[in-house]
Design an enzyme around this catalytic site. Structure first.
Site, PDB file in Angstrom:
ATOM      1  N   GLN A  29      46.736  44.828  50.910  1.00  0.00           N
ATOM      2  CA  GLN A  29      47.222  45.899  49.993  1.00  0.00           C
ATOM      3  C   GLN A  29      47.351  47.226  50.759  1.00  0.00           C
ATOM      4  OE1 GLN A  29      44.950  43.796  48.469  1.00  0.00           O
ATOM      5  NE2 GLN A  29      46.413  42.864  46.990  1.00  0.00           N
ATOM      6  N   ASN A  49      50.901  45.350  46.863  1.00  0.00           N
ATOM      7  CA  ASN A  49      50.700  44.340  47.559  1.00  0.00           C
ATOM      8  C   ASN A  49      51.554  44.100  48.835  1.00  0.00           C
ATOM      9  OD1 ASN A  49      48.598  43.029  45.855  1.00  0.00           O
ATOM     10  ND2 ASN A  49      50.455  42.375  44.454  1.00  0.00           N
ATOM     11  N   CYS A  58      43.098  46.318  41.981  1.00  0.00           N
ATOM     12  CA  CYS A  58      42.520  45.930  43.296  1.00  0.00           C
ATOM     13  C   CYS A  58      41.219  46.208  43.362  1.00  0.00           C
ATOM     14  CB  CYS A  58      43.386  46.349  44.454  1.00  0.00           C
ATOM     15  SG  CYS A  58      42.755  45.685  45.928  1.00  0.00           S
ATOM     16  N   GLY A  59      40.277  44.856  43.143  1.00  0.00           N
ATOM     17  CA  GLY A  59      38.879  45.173  43.244  1.00  0.00           C
ATOM     18  C   GLY A  59      38.208  45.669  44.535  1.00  0.00           C
ATOM     19  N   ASN A 141      44.620  42.752  36.010  1.00  0.00           N
ATOM     20  CA  ASN A 141      45.816  41.800  36.390  1.00  0.00           C
ATOM     21  C   ASN A 141      45.550  40.225  36.152  1.00  0.00           C
ATOM     22  OD1 ASN A 141      43.769  41.245  38.390  1.00  0.00           O
ATOM     23  ND2 ASN A 141      44.766  42.010  40.057  1.00  0.00           N
ATOM     24  N   CYS A 200      39.072  38.697  47.672  1.00  0.00           N
ATOM     25  CA  CYS A 200      39.880  39.137  46.402  1.00  0.00           C
ATOM     26  C   CYS A 200      38.670  39.590  45.296  1.00  0.00           C
ATOM     27  CB  CYS A 200      40.717  38.342  45.785  1.00  0.00           C
ATOM     28  SG  CYS A 200      41.871  39.026  44.208  1.00  0.00           S
ATOM     29  N   GLY A 201      38.765  40.769  44.955  1.00  0.00           N
ATOM     30  CA  GLY A 201      37.609  41.494  44.037  1.00  0.00           C
ATOM     31  C   GLY A 201      37.793  41.168  42.694  1.00  0.00           C
TER      32      GLY A 201
END
Length: 256
Positions: A29, A49, A58-59, A141, A200-201
């Site tokens: 990202q 992205n 986005c975590g 998301n 990926c959070g």
């Protein structure tokens, strides 16, 4: 990229070039920091992205930006304004940050999927790999989680098919999860717009919620990626709390 002082306008192609893991800087990202015009938070954040498309959440990026903003002003709490809402964060260790990722959404229109369906048993027909049943939800998301262990090589083949499946008008993040016990889950993630990712959070958050809803785990879980882990709690108020460490901040200059 900090746009609070300097004007930065990137085209979609420039974002792709910077994110390119072979020819560019290499990242999942790119995050743009702006001033919050309403002054309700520490900053307005926009996530892109590596394919150049904007994403609502986005975590891990939220944790990193929150740490950056807290470190900048010597704070132990911060708030950031994102497309998915205002996220609150706090410093829980020298380089450890907790972010309140909000409440998960199970409404088919909000995930979104193309029609009303049982979100706990979404049947996806894949080419060469048969029919898979997954759990879909949104944590800012869209995500679908399959409680099945597969290899990274297989994920790279099947991930794009599921990400771009007709059920998901905005595409979808794809997670394959192996429940180790009531408190630990190992995951592999194909991220929407970024491909196979080491972490990926939001996938960690979505997996925790899905596993608990299915009775597979408790509400406090450690999610294990190949190179690290995140601690996720689905709290009593239904908010998802994500906690993990961040690396040292590096300031760099890019010629685009």
């Amino acid at each position: 990229m900090d746009r609070r002082k300097d004007k930065i306008d990137l085209s979609k192609q420039q974002i792709i070039n910077v994110a390119d893991k072979k020819k560019g800087l290499g990242c999942d990202q790119i995050i743009i920091i702006d001033k919050d015009k309403e002054k309700k938070t520490n900053a307005k954040i926009t996530f892109y992205n590596s394919d150049g498309g904007e994403t609502g959440a986005c975590g891990n990026g939220s944790r990193c930006i929150s740490y950056f903003l807290m470190n900048e002003k010597n704070l132990n709490r911060s708030k950031i304004n994102t497309e998915s809402g205002i996220l609150k964060a706090k410093l829980t260790g020298r380089t450890e940050v907790s972010v309140d990722m909000g409440i998960p959404n199970f409404d088919w229109k909000k995930i979104p999927v193309v029609k009303e369906m049982d979100n706990t048993k979404v049947k996806i027909k894949t080419k060469n790999f048969g029919i898979l049943s997954g759990y879909t939800l949104s944590v800012g998301n869209p995500h679908i989680i399959f409680f099945k262990d597969i290899t990274i090589e297989l994920l790279k083949k099947i991930g794009p098919q599921i990400e771009n499946h007709e059920f998901f008008p905005e595409r979808c993040n794809v997670t394959f999860a192996k429940v180790m016990n009531k408190k630990n889950i190992a995951v592999k993630v194909w991220e929407r717009g970024a491909g196979f990712t080491l972490a990926c959070g939001t996938a960690a958050c979505a997996t925790t919620v899905a596993a608990n809803k299915l009775g597979l785990t408790e509400k406090k879980v450690t999610i294990h990626f190949k190179n690290g882990s995140l601690h996720i709690e689905w709290a009593k108020n239904k908010h998802i709390i994500m906690t993990g460490s961040v690396s040292n901040i590096k300031n760099i200059s890019l010629k685009i």
